[in-house]
Motif scaffolding. Structure first.
Motif, PDB file in Angstrom:
ATOM      1  N   ALA A   1      -9.767 -23.046  73.637  1.00  0.00           N
ATOM      2  CA  ALA A   1      -8.696 -22.232  74.187  1.00  0.00           C
ATOM      3  C   ALA A   1      -7.743 -21.847  73.061  1.00  0.00           C
ATOM      4  CB  ALA A   1      -7.949 -23.007  75.262  1.00  0.00           C
ATOM      5  N   GLU A   2      -7.255 -20.630  73.119  1.00  0.00           N
ATOM      6  CA  GLU A   2      -6.309 -20.164  72.105  1.00  0.00           C
ATOM      7  C   GLU A   2      -5.058 -21.033  72.136  1.00  0.00           C
ATOM      8  OE1 GLU A   2      -5.186 -15.713  70.882  1.00  0.00           O
ATOM      9  OE2 GLU A   2      -4.273 -16.321  72.785  1.00  0.00           O
ATOM     10  N   ALA A   3      -4.595 -21.436  70.963  1.00  0.00           N
ATOM     11  CA  ALA A   3      -3.382 -22.262  70.893  1.00  0.00           C
ATOM     12  C   ALA A   3      -2.193 -21.469  71.405  1.00  0.00           C
ATOM     13  CB  ALA A   3      -3.137 -22.704  69.452  1.00  0.00           C
ATOM     14  N   SER A   4      -1.383 -22.091  72.232  1.00  0.00           N
ATOM     15  CA  SER A   4      -0.230 -21.391  72.799  1.00  0.00           C
ATOM     16  C   SER A   4       0.963 -21.478  71.859  1.00  0.00           C
ATOM     17  CB  SER A   4       0.125 -21.982  74.157  1.00  0.00           C
ATOM     18  OG  SER A   4       0.376 -23.363  74.056  1.00  0.00           O
TER      19      SER A   4
ATOM     20  N   PRO B   1      -8.959 -15.708  73.385  1.00  0.00           N
ATOM     21  CA  PRO B   1      -7.612 -15.192  73.630  1.00  0.00           C
ATOM     22  C   PRO B   1      -7.162 -15.406  75.077  1.00  0.00           C
ATOM     23  CG  PRO B   1      -8.866 -13.623  72.330  1.00  0.00           C
ATOM     24  CD  PRO B   1      -9.832 -14.672  72.787  1.00  0.00           C
ATOM     25  N   ALA B   2      -5.903 -15.772  75.237  1.00  0.00           N
ATOM     26  CA  ALA B   2      -5.383 -16.127  76.558  1.00  0.00           C
ATOM     27  C   ALA B   2      -5.170 -14.913  77.459  1.00  0.00           C
ATOM     28  CB  ALA B   2      -4.067 -16.892  76.400  1.00  0.00           C
ATOM     29  N   TYR B   3      -5.271 -13.703  76.900  1.00  0.00           N
ATOM     30  CA  TYR B   3      -5.000 -12.507  77.711  1.00  0.00           C
ATOM     31  C   TYR B   3      -6.163 -12.118  78.623  1.00  0.00           C
ATOM     32  CZ  TYR B   3      -7.094 -10.416  73.453  1.00  0.00           C
ATOM     33  OH  TYR B   3      -7.882 -10.127  72.364  1.00  0.00           O
TER      34      TYR B   3
ATOM     35  N   GLU C   1      -9.927 -13.810  80.831  1.00  0.00           N
ATOM     36  CA  GLU C   1     -10.825 -14.913  81.177  1.00  0.00           C
ATOM     37  C   GLU C   1     -12.276 -14.451  81.227  1.00  0.00           C
ATOM     38  OE1 GLU C   1      -9.490 -16.714  84.774  1.00  0.00           O
ATOM     39  OE2 GLU C   1      -7.679 -17.583  83.863  1.00  0.00           O
TER      40      GLU C   1
ATOM     41  N   ASP D   1     -13.065 -22.893  77.433  1.00  0.00           N
ATOM     42  CA  ASP D   1     -12.718 -23.940  76.478  1.00  0.00           C
ATOM     43  C   ASP D   1     -13.767 -25.058  76.549  1.00  0.00           C
ATOM     44  OD1 ASP D   1     -11.191 -25.507  74.686  1.00  0.00           O
ATOM     45  OD2 ASP D   1     -10.192 -26.520  76.353  1.00  0.00           O
TER      46      ASP D   1
END
Length: 322
Positions: A319-322, A153-155, A157, A299
């Motif tokens: 990496a989570e798809a944006s 998830p991008a929220y 690291e 990633d």
């Protein structure tokens, strides 16, 4: 995508993809054969597991029989279980917790590192003798096979790994004693209990404490499998647990270091709510997670987790798809 799996045990159950469907299979060595209700003697997987250890005897008779065997490399395995409940155990490897406590004591007191470790070791021994396991619950929807890439998830690291021996419940267990507990364990599998470290503790109201829902329940955060191995084929009291990240060993321990062993965990967890056939009970993770190494998942990372007798799980991070 083909399988990368080999079973280091006599036989096990697995689930594999067949077009849009998922089928149950009997795995032995580097082969697998589909099995259905006739071979199981039950309508589905959880009904089979509810029969307990005797159910495995029917499948054992198929291991050396002719039949529609296929190479494991020809199929894509997915999670071997379909739990209705998932329980996780926290702070349950003695050496891991000693390191965490000792680090905190060394930083916050005038104890030397050796004094801090000795104090922490005494704390752990007291807890094992007089304390109780610490459980929290996960979402069964997070249980996936290692055929599914782990989307980070991008929220955050700081997504972390926690390789664990997972108990699979057979006969329903409700308020069972420690001596009765293993009679309700039908098998074992591998789970990587992925955790987002900066979400574990609430920042808006510290009195609330831990937030396991947000920290551990993103999609795919419980990679599971690839095999469900009969309990009698696994030495749960001394099984090697190892996780490599991109070929470098990060975790390497044994379940002999558990503060609370499998019988103690099953008994304690069963005091509150019945454990149902097919449910997962995770036993905790040893030292060596990303928090220790100050290195978290990125990633392209590949986690290779193995537990003696249970095979190997390979999880690819994206990496989570944006």
């Amino acid at each position: 995508m083909t399988s990368h799996h080999t079973l280091d045990n006599r036989f096990a159950l697995a689930r594999f993809r067949d077009g849009d469907a998922v089928r149950l299979g009997l795995a032995a060595g580097e082969r697998i054969r589909p099995i259905g209700p006739d071979e199981l003697g039950a309508a589905d997987l959880n009904a089979f597991l509810a029969q307990g250890d005797p159910a495995w005897e029917r499948l054992a008779g198929l291991v050396d029989a002719d039949g529609p065997w296929r190479p494991l490399d020809d199929v894509v395995l997915t999670a071997p279980v379909e739990p209705r409940q998932v329980l996780q155990t926290g702070a349950n490897y003695r050496q891991h917790v000693i390191e965490l406590v000792a680090a905190g004591l060394t930083n916050s007191s005038d104890r030397t590192p050796d004094e801090a470790r000795a104090f922490a070791a005494q704390m752990m021994d007291d807890r094992a003798a007089n304390g109780e396991p610490y459980f929290f619950i996960g979402l069964p929807a997070c249980v996936v096979g290692d055929d599914v890439p782990l989307a980070l998830p991008a929220y955050s690291e700081v997504h972390d790994w926690e390789l664990e021996l997972a108990v699979v419940i057979g006969r329903e267990a409700f308020r069972v004693s420690r001596d009765e507990a293993l009679g309700h364990v039908v098998g074992y599998t591998i789970v990587n209990d992925v955790t987002t470290r900066d979400l574990v503790f609430r920042k808006d109201m510290k009195e609330i404490g831990t937030d396991w829902y947000r920290a551990k329940n993103a999609p795919g955060f419980l990679p599971t499998g690839p095999f469900l191995v009969p309990g009698q084929l696994v030495d749960e009291a001394d099984a090697r647990v190892r996780l490599d990240l991109n070929g470098d060993t990060m975790q390497d321990s044994s379940t002999s270091d558990l503060l609370f062993d499998v019988p103690a965990l099953v008994s304690a967890a069963s005091q509150t709510m019945p454990l149902l056939p097919g449910d997962l009970l995770l036993t905790g993770s040893p030292a060596g997670n990303g928090q220790h190494w100050k290195r978290f998942l990125r990633d392209g990372d590949v986690m290779t987790g193995s537990i003696a007798g249970l095979g190997t799980q390979v999880v690819r991070c994206v990496a989570e798809a944006s």
